[in-house]
Motif scaffolding. Structure first.
Motif, PDB file in Angstrom:
ATOM      1  N   UNK A 130      28.750  61.236  52.226  1.00 44.43           N
ATOM      2  CA  UNK A 130      27.861  61.543  51.104  1.00 44.43           C
ATOM      3  C   UNK A 130      26.598  60.700  51.226  1.00 44.43           C
ATOM      4  N   UNK A 131      25.564  61.123  50.525  1.00 46.53           N
ATOM      5  CA  UNK A 131      24.243  60.497  50.641  1.00 46.53           C
ATOM      6  C   UNK A 131      24.285  59.006  50.294  1.00 46.53           C
ATOM      7  N   UNK A 132      25.078  58.630  49.298  1.00 44.59           N
ATOM      8  CA  UNK A 132      25.187  57.228  48.903  1.00 44.59           C
ATOM      9  C   UNK A 132      25.765  56.369  50.016  1.00 44.59           C
ATOM     10  N   UNK A 133      26.801  56.875  50.698  1.00 47.19           N
ATOM     11  CA  UNK A 133      27.387  56.138  51.821  1.00 47.19           C
ATOM     12  C   UNK A 133      26.379  55.977  52.953  1.00 47.19           C
ATOM     13  N   UNK A 161      17.821  58.677  56.024  1.00 44.64           N
ATOM     14  CA  UNK A 161      19.063  58.886  55.277  1.00 44.64           C
ATOM     15  C   UNK A 161      19.357  60.381  55.171  1.00 44.64           C
ATOM     16  N   UNK A 162      18.350  61.178  54.832  1.00 43.79           N
ATOM     17  CA  UNK A 162      18.540  62.634  54.706  1.00 43.79           C
ATOM     18  C   UNK A 162      18.974  63.256  56.030  1.00 43.79           C
ATOM     19  N   UNK A 163      18.349  62.847  57.128  1.00 43.62           N
ATOM     20  CA  UNK A 163      18.680  63.407  58.440  1.00 43.62           C
ATOM     21  C   UNK A 163      20.118  63.081  58.829  1.00 43.62           C
ATOM     22  N   UNK A 164      20.551  61.851  58.584  1.00 46.13           N
ATOM     23  CA  UNK A 164      21.934  61.467  58.898  1.00 46.13           C
ATOM     24  C   UNK A 164      22.896  62.201  57.974  1.00 46.13           C
ATOM     25  N   UNK A 165      22.554  62.296  56.713  1.00 46.57           N
ATOM     26  CA  UNK A 165      23.387  63.006  55.728  1.00 46.57           C
ATOM     27  C   UNK A 165      23.629  64.452  56.162  1.00 46.57           C
ATOM     28  N   UNK A 184      24.873  52.524  54.599  1.00 50.55           N
ATOM     29  CA  UNK A 184      25.000  52.229  56.033  1.00 50.55           C
ATOM     30  C   UNK A 184      23.629  51.941  56.639  1.00 50.55           C
ATOM     31  N   UNK A 185      22.642  52.779  56.330  1.00 53.00           N
ATOM     32  CA  UNK A 185      21.287  52.583  56.866  1.00 53.00           C
ATOM     33  C   UNK A 185      20.728  51.242  56.392  1.00 53.00           C
ATOM     34  N   UNK A 186      20.897  50.927  55.119  1.00 55.27           N
ATOM     35  CA  UNK A 186      20.385  49.659  54.595  1.00 55.27           C
ATOM     36  C   UNK A 186      21.105  48.463  55.213  1.00 55.27           C
ATOM     37  N   UNK A 209      10.173  57.986  56.968  1.00 60.71           N
ATOM     38  CA  UNK A 209      10.574  56.993  55.971  1.00 60.71           C
ATOM     39  C   UNK A 209      12.081  56.741  56.029  1.00 60.71           C
ATOM     40  N   UNK A 210      12.487  55.658  55.374  1.00 60.94           N
ATOM     41  CA  UNK A 210      13.915  55.349  55.305  1.00 60.94           C
ATOM     42  C   UNK A 210      14.657  56.485  54.595  1.00 60.94           C
TER      43      UNK A 210
END
Length: 97
Positions: free
Chosen positions: A22-25, A12-16, A29-31, A7-8
């Motif tokens: 931080x997770x918000x950034x 995000x978690x894997x890149x974080x 970026x992913x979006x 999932x998206x």
């Protein structure tokens, strides 16, 4: 086949976990990346990601079809479809000799 879907949120978690952002950034970026990809495909541009593959949208003409519930003949409207073709490099990684 495992049937697992990435999932998206998992992306995000894997890149974080692998960066100092931080997770918000990371989510932003992913979006943004996904929006750029979607916009390219919507504009009928091919989207090439070297070493991964190519996404392309193309139009399908209207065609005759059949309603499976009633067996009635219908005309399916024209539509766009997206195809993905693996790069040779990625295909070789998926199917080693």
């Amino acid at each position: 086949m495992s049937g697992k879907t990435l999932t998206k949120a998992e992306i995000v978690d894997a890149i974080y976990e692998k960066t100092d952002r931080n997770r918000g950034e990371v989510k932003k970026i992913v979006e943004t990346l996904l929006r750029i990809m979607k916009d390219a495909v919507k504009k009928d541009e091919a989207l090439l990601i070297s070493g991964f593959g190519k996404f392309e949208a193309y139009g399908k003409k209207a065609r005759r079809g059949r309603n499976p519930h009633t067996d009635e003949s219908i005309t399916l409207p024209p539509r766009k479809v997206v195809v993905f073709r693996l790069s040779r490099k990625f295909r070789a990684e998926l199917n080693p000799e």
